[in-house]
Design an enzyme around this catalytic site. Structure first.
Site, PDB file in Angstrom:
ATOM      1  N   ASP A  69      59.341 -33.196   0.353  1.00 33.72           N
ATOM      2  CA  ASP A  69      57.839 -33.914   0.324  1.00 33.72           C
ATOM      3  C   ASP A  69      57.627 -35.008   0.965  1.00 33.72           C
ATOM      4  O   ASP A  69      58.434 -35.525   1.382  1.00 33.72           O
ATOM      5  CB  ASP A  69      57.393 -33.992  -1.236  1.00 33.72           C
ATOM      6  CG  ASP A  69      57.227 -32.449  -1.862  1.00 33.72           C
ATOM      7  OD1 ASP A  69      56.991 -31.387  -1.197  1.00 33.72           O
ATOM      8  OD2 ASP A  69      57.311 -32.570  -3.008  1.00 33.72           O
ATOM      9  N   ASP A 116      55.252 -25.790  -7.045  1.00 34.98           N
ATOM     10  CA  ASP A 116      56.657 -25.696  -6.239  1.00 34.98           C
ATOM     11  C   ASP A 116      57.538 -24.961  -6.984  1.00 34.98           C
ATOM     12  O   ASP A 116      58.647 -24.861  -6.309  1.00 34.98           O
ATOM     13  CB  ASP A 116      56.926 -27.316  -6.079  1.00 34.98           C
ATOM     14  CG  ASP A 116      55.961 -28.011  -5.254  1.00 34.98           C
ATOM     15  OD1 ASP A 116      55.771 -27.518  -4.181  1.00 34.98           O
ATOM     16  OD2 ASP A 116      55.942 -29.287  -5.477  1.00 34.98           O
TER      17      ASP A 116
END
Length: 1027
Positions: free
Chosen positions: A460, A765
């Site tokens: 990320d 996620d």
């Protein structure tokens, strides 16, 4: 009213007061007083009857509810309420029966809840303010009365459990049987004074091996238990004394107001107070995969252990710990750590294969020695033939056969490399502990070793590559750039709309500390930055603003739409406003007008839209996250449950700066040098993504970015399968991605043979974290769902910690290889020496006790010494280990065969020529063989520290444990040889003999140095074997 009565337990006074006060009470008061005493005595009787008929709950002490008439002097009508009767011991003595509190949630009993005036009535009974929460000073008292939010665990396994487990080993049991027989025969022949030595020595040696192994397993179990406690210590948001703060899930108490957002685990049983769009996943409790809609009307019940799938809310805690279904369920789980990692599975197969070879050798030795014994080819210590047919007693035959059998079984014990699984356990336990200090908490053991093989890391941006410390640095109102403290330059009506857009469309809160005259902000970093900007730059008063409007509907932030919305009704003019906040280019696409600073609405034509897009691109290129605010006034009667998304008016665009972490560029360079590719997957727009990727070193600064290197999620999604597989390796940055895009990329990379590590923090996620070979969740910003889907939690959310985890993964794998090399060297040497000696001379130079001592050095002390080597930066200079690369590499075969051949040659020479060379008797010769063999292993431990490097002493001063184990081994060896002669079947050696043993064993070092100069082919020697 009832407060006028004497203490509850003073029955005499109460009865007296009925009469004495009856003259002054109204009729209504008299009726309620009589009802009170009826309920009191009925409850006391019912309690005695029911307690005998029903099972008793293990609840903390509870008290009775008091029903009190609230009587207005002007009105004879009375209302029933719930109040608290204070008692001398506890402030909450008069709270509702806790059994009822528990049953309300567990039985989802709406009827009883309504009868108690719903959430408001229970909050009042629990002395909880629904806005400000509880008083912090009450926490300890609430814990005493209602219990703590912990559950009873089964008692941990003690040391004796592991000792008992070790006794279940078949070879150990056979060896102990041989020892008992040998003990019996020895005592019978030589008496108890001298006859117990051989059998007793074996028993003591076996028990020593068992205890050392049990202690190692016991320590490892305790370490896993302590790590488990840390991983279960979830932080949750609560409101206490008006302030939103994070506390441990274990510190939640009955009466707390808990703030729940997407991805949170519900920490206790409770009731929905307020919130929006709340969907709860109760599959962990009920097994049902459907998400449950929770609201204030039809289903306000929140069950501990469930997860928030969507929306947000505040809940009132009614029961904690063992009074919840989750607590009872968790207390019944033993928590056994029976997880077997892939490396442990491979080592078990290797152990089994080597064990079979050892068993075959032992059987062969047994057969040869029995044949030699019964053919009269063996002699005793006095040189006499041991077996003389009928002249040999049955007792002597059994004694000799037992000795032979014991020697054969001992060969099996030495041959089976039991230390290999132990070495994995030790190195994993050690690395887990050290990784915790390096900001990485391992949830699944297999991740430690798999991380060493990672070839790609998908990371990320926010919080991982950047510091996640957002600040608003730019603000555009339409086409006008506004400086700091711009509230006076903005028209009042626009300012009010901005206040509404910020203050109502947020999951954060503002708390004004009156003592310090400062505001405290809570929520995500983005929410805190925007709230701080609105309060300090735009003079927003959140409390005053919220009093002027009512929230009608909320659409929580959606990672697909990249925005959130809210509809509100103003109280002064009864108008309804819909506000949206989200990714700037997406909100702009919904707008047809914009406000300027004078409060005039301007139409967004092609030119102005292009200008606004350029403003967004310019801020994004400066690595700013762009957030836009828009609104629309809707007509009365419009379905406000569905927020309009067309014809909005743009209120403003802000740019938030999130600086890169100082160590992110170096960490990415480190990963790249280790042969690991880094891919950044972010929800930000492509310009912000490029800017951050360049700043962090993922994209090369000053070079034109190739078209295939940066893509958007929708592009990647729309590629054909063939295009994705062709382009996935080239992609370095994926912008405006959804969780599905991340999952798709992980699947593509795995199909191409990559070992993929993925970082994630959101609930969405979870699929990608589970699909990846190694899931890395974020400890600060990560939701509980993300953490539970991951293998390792990065506690500081830093990419530098990810590179540290990579280094530790390689360290684990390398340490195991070091120990395999050391272990197999001993196995090969011991087997060959004993086999050749048994076949040729009918006697083994290494006795059962001596071999068990060697086994102890190999399996436990050796594993401890080599498995606890820390990681070095050299580990990151090599490419990743492939999925199918054999554990025993060509380099390892070269090293171990060289050392084994050296030891076999020397010790067999001593076996056959030792008496003549040293001019000593048989016992001293055997002692020299035993001493030299052990010292060879000690010196070879140094060689095993480095598989390829010739400098085996580099960094040794940092590993005090290794030096300590070597020292302990040498001291114990001196004791074995010099002081435990009868126990170890040895003779004392003089200084010269010790010098010879040490000198010969020390030759291991130059031999190891020379051998490492020999090149080896890349193709494995035994390519058909896969360990």
């Amino acid at each position: 009213m009832v407060a006028e009565i004497q203490p509850l337990y003073d029955i005499g006074n109460m009865l007296y007061n009925i009469g004495t006060t009856s003259l002054t009470l109204t009729k209504a008061k008299k009726r309620w007083r009589l009802a009170y005493f009826t309920i009191y005595f009925s409850k006391a009787i019912a309690k005695n009857v029911i307690s005998k008929a029903l099972p008793v709950s293990k609840f903390p002490p509870y008290s009775v509810i008091e029903i009190i008439p609230h009587i207005d002097d002007d009105d004879d009508d009375s209302k029933v309420g719930v109040d608290i009767k204070e008692a001398p011991d506890h402030h909450f003595y008069g709270i509702i029966d806790q059994t009822q509190l528990v049953n309300i949630v567990q039985n989802k009993d709406l009827e009883t809840l309504r009868g108690l005036d719903g959430v408001k009535g229970l909050a009042k009974a629990l002395h909880t303010h629904l806005e400000n929460g509880i008083d912090c000073h009450d926490v300890n008292e609430r814990t005493t009365v209602f219990g703590s939010n912990t559950y009873e665990k089964p008692p941990p396994k003690g040391l004796f459990y592991f000792v008992a487990e070790a006794f279940k080993d078949v070879t150990i049991l056979i060896l102990m049987g041989c020892a008992v027989l040998s003990l019996g025969f020895g005592i019978k022949e030589d008496g108890i004074k001298d006859g117990w030595y051989e059998g007793g020595s074996i028993l003591i040696a076996v028990f020593l091996v068992i205890v050392v192994s049990a202690v190692s397993n016991f320590r490892q179990e305790k370490q896993f238990d302590s790590l488990s406690k840390i991983s279960n210590n979830i932080k949750i948001d609560v409101v206490r004394e008006g302030r939103r703060q994070k506390v441990s899930i274990f510190d939640i108490v009955v009466g707390d107001i808990v703030v729940l957002n997407v991805g949170d685990q519900i920490p206790a049983d409770g009731l929905f107070i307020d919130g929006h769009s709340l969907l709860v996943d109760e599959s962990s409790m009920t097994g049902e995969s459907d998400q449950i809609d929770v609201n204030a009307v039809s289903n306000p019940f929140l069950i501990s252990g469930a997860k928030v799938a969507d929306g947000h809310c505040r809940m009132l805690v009614l029961s904690v710990g063992m009074n919840t279904t989750w607590g009872k369920m968790m207390s019944s789980i033993t928590g056994d750590n029976n997880e077997q990692t892939p490396l442990q599975s491979r080592l078990n197969k290797l152990t089994s294969s080597i064990g079979k070879v050892g068993l075959a050798v032992a059987i062969l030795v047994l057969v040869v020695m029995l044949i030699r014994y019964f053919t009269g080819s063996t002699k005793d210590e006095n040189g006499k033939q041991e077996y003389n047919g009928k002249h040999t007693s049955v007792s002597e035959i059994l004694d000799s056969v037992t000795g032979i059998f014991s020697a054969a079984v001992t060969i099996v014990v030495v041959a089976i490399p039991e230390g290999l699984p132990l070495a994995v356990t030790l190195t994993l336990a050690y690395s887990m502990k050290r990784m915790m200090a390096d900001q990485a908490m391992v949830r699944k053991l297999s991740a430690c070793e798999t991380m060493g093989s990672a070839t790609v890391i998908c990371t990320d941006k926010t919080g991982t590559l950047t510091m996640n410390q957002m600040t608003v640095t730019k603000f555009w109102l339409g086409l006008e750039y506004m400086g700091e403290h711009s509230s006076k330059a903005i028209a009042l009506q626009v300012l009010e709309l901005l206040h509404e857009g910020v203050g109502f469309n947020t999951t954060g809160t503002v708390f004004k500390d009156t003592t310090r005259m400062v505001s405290e902000y809570s929520g995500s970093p983005t929410e805190k930055a925007i709230l701080s900007w609105a309060v300090e730059d735009l003079d927003m008063d959140m409390e005053k603003m919220k009093q002027g409007s009512t929230v009608l509907h909320v659409e929580t932030f959606n990672s697909k739409k990249k925005r959130s919305g809210v509809s509100i009704r103003r109280k002064d003019d009864n108008t309804i406003h819909v506000h949206w906040k989200g990714a700037a280019e997406m909100v702009l696409a919904m707008c047809s007008k914009y406000y300027n600073s004078n409060g005039c609405k301007m139409v967004i034509d092609n030119d102005s839209r292009k200008q606004l897009e350029n403003i967004i691109e310019g801020m994004a290129a400066g690595s700013l996250r762009c957030i836009a605010f828009a609104y629309k006034k809707v007509q009365e009667g419009t379905d406000y449950q569905t927020l309009t998304e067309e014809g909005l008016t743009l209120l403003g665009i802000v740019g938030l700066k999130d600086p890169c972490r100082p160590g992110s560029k170096k960490a990415i360079e480190t990963c790249r040098s280790a042969g690991v590719d880094i891919k950044m997957i972010t929800g930000d727009n492509v310009f912000t993504a490029k800017a951050i990727a360049t700043e962090c070193g993922i994209l090369e600064p000053g070079q034109e970015v190739c078209e295939d290197e940066v893509v958007e999620g929708i592009q990647f999604r729309n590629f054909t399968d063939e295009e994705r597989m062709q382009k996935v390796d080239k992609i370095r940055v994926m912008a405006r991605s959804s969780p599905f895009d991340k999952l798709l990329m992980v699947k593509c990379l795995k199909q191409k043979g990559h070992v993929v590590a993925v970082t994630g923090d959101g609930t969405n996620d979870a699929p990608a974290l589970k699909e990846a070979d190694i899931g890395l969740s974020m400890g600060i910003q990560g939701t509980e769902v993300a953490k539970q889907s991951s293998d390792i939690v990065i506690l500081d959310d830093d990419i530098a910690s990810v590179s540290t985890v990579l280094m530790w993964g390689r360290c684990v794998y390398t340490n195991i290889q070091k120990f395999i090399q050391f272990q197999l060297t001993v196995n090969v040497a011991a087997l060959v020496i004993n086999f050749i000696a048994a076949v040729t001379s009918g006697a083994v130079p290494l006795t059962a006790v001596q071999l068990l001592w060697v086994n102890l050095i190999m399996d436990t002390l050796g594993a401890l010494a080599l498995a606890t080597e820390g990681p070095t930066k050299e580990l990151l200079n090599k490419p990743p280990v492939g999925r199918v690369e054999p554990l025993i590499t060509n380099i390892m075969w070269r090293n171990l065969l060289a050392q084994a051949i050296f030891q076999i040659t020397v010790l067999l020479t001593f076996q056959f020529k030792g008496k003549a060379i040293f001019n000593v008797d048989e016992r001293v010769k055997d002692t020299i063989i035993f001493n030299t063999f052990v010292l060879c292993q000690v010196f070879n431990e140094f060689n095993s520290r480095k598989l390829e490097k010739r400098n085996i002493f580099k960094g040794i001063h940092k590993n005090r444990l290794f030096i300590g184990i070597i020292g302990i081994t040498l001291i114990l060896q001196v004791v074995m040889v010099e002081f435990l002669k009868k126990f170890a079947d040895t003779e004392r050696l003089n200084g010269v003999q010790w010098g010879i043993c040490i000198g010969i064993a020390a030759l291991s070092w130059p031999i190891g140095w020379v051998v490492k100069l020999i090149p080896v082919p890349n193709k494995p020697f035994l390519s058909y074997i896969r360990c």
